[in-house]
Design a protein around this motif. Structure first.
Motif, PDB file in Angstrom:
ATOM      1  N   ASP A  35     -10.308  -7.762  -2.672  1.00 24.88           N
ATOM      2  CA  ASP A  35      -9.835  -8.395  -3.134  1.00 24.88           C
ATOM      3  C   ASP A  35      -8.921  -8.239  -2.232  1.00 24.88           C
ATOM      4  N   GLU A  37      -5.748  -9.609  -2.521  1.00 24.89           N
ATOM      5  CA  GLU A  37      -5.014 -10.066  -2.623  1.00 24.89           C
ATOM      6  C   GLU A  37      -3.503  -8.498  -2.328  1.00 24.89           C
ATOM      7  N   ARG A  41      -1.016  -7.153   0.298  1.00 28.75           N
ATOM      8  CA  ARG A  41      -0.170  -6.323  -0.534  1.00 28.75           C
ATOM      9  C   ARG A  41       0.091  -4.948   0.513  1.00 28.75           C
ATOM     10  N   ARG A 108       0.200 -14.231   5.618  1.00 28.89           N
ATOM     11  CA  ARG A 108       0.771 -14.376   4.274  1.00 28.89           C
ATOM     12  C   ARG A 108       2.064 -15.074   3.857  1.00 28.89           C
ATOM     13  N   ARG A 112       3.782 -17.981   2.331  1.00 32.52           N
ATOM     14  CA  ARG A 112       4.747 -18.645   1.029  1.00 32.52           C
ATOM     15  C   ARG A 112       6.039 -18.916   1.584  1.00 32.52           C
TER      16      ARG A 112
END
Length: 182
Positions: A35, A37, A41, A108, A112
């Motif tokens: 994953d 994400e 994170r 990342r 954003r």
């Protein structure tokens, strides 16, 4: 058993193994699931932690304990003598993992920022269109107001009418015009 060429089955296979109109049953796979994400994170948290004074304090304390323990020797053990090759290996390993994680966190953040930039640009375009619309509306109201009688204009017109009526009344009160004279 006779082979049916229209069934889509090959000889020696199951009844629905080759049919294209029937979905295959998903088999069990033991591949690890990834994953992006969760990993992203984690990378951001790791990069954020490495940029703190707490991390530097922990790392400094670790190095002091390591060097002291190897110079003094605990129970006579010197597992990493003076050039501290093992400590350098730990630092190299940490750096080799830290650099890609920090780059991932930066990528990342850049993504954003790009999304935020696009949203800001769209908002600016909408705001500019709204301002231009309002400017046109104000201009049209000004033009329409020039054609409408204002309070001051009406007062000046009424004053001039009163002055004209007063002048007629004064002319009408003269005896030569009324016929009262000799």
């Amino acid at each position: 058993m006779a082979h049916d060429p229209w069934s889509g089955d090959s000889p020696g296979t199951g009844p629905h193994s080759r049919r294209l109109d029937i979905p295959r049953q998903p088999g069990r796979t033991f591949r690890p699931r990834y994953d992006p994400e969760i990993f992203g994170r984690f990378a951001e948290g790791f990069a954020r932690f490495m940029g703190t004074a707490r991390f530097l304090a922990y790392m400094t304390a670790f190095v002091i304990v390591w060097v002291t323990a190897n110079l003094v020797g605990i129970f006579g053990l010197h597992w990493d003598p003076y050039p501290f090759i093992l400590l350098n290996l730990f630092f190299s390993t940490q750096a080799s993992y830290a650099a890609p994680l920090i780059l991932l966190a930066q990528n990342r953040q850049e993504a954003r920022d790009r999304v935020q930039y696009d949203q800001d640009r769209d908002m600016n375009i909408r705001t500019r269109a709204d301002m231009e619309f309002l400017a046109r509306e104000v201009a049209s109201l000004r033009l329409a107001m020039n054609e409408v009688a204002t309070r001051d204009y009406l007062r000046s017109e009424l004053r001039s009418l009163l002055a004209e009526l007063d002048e007629r009344a004064v002319r009408g009160a003269r005896p030569e015009q009324r016929g009262d004279g000799p």
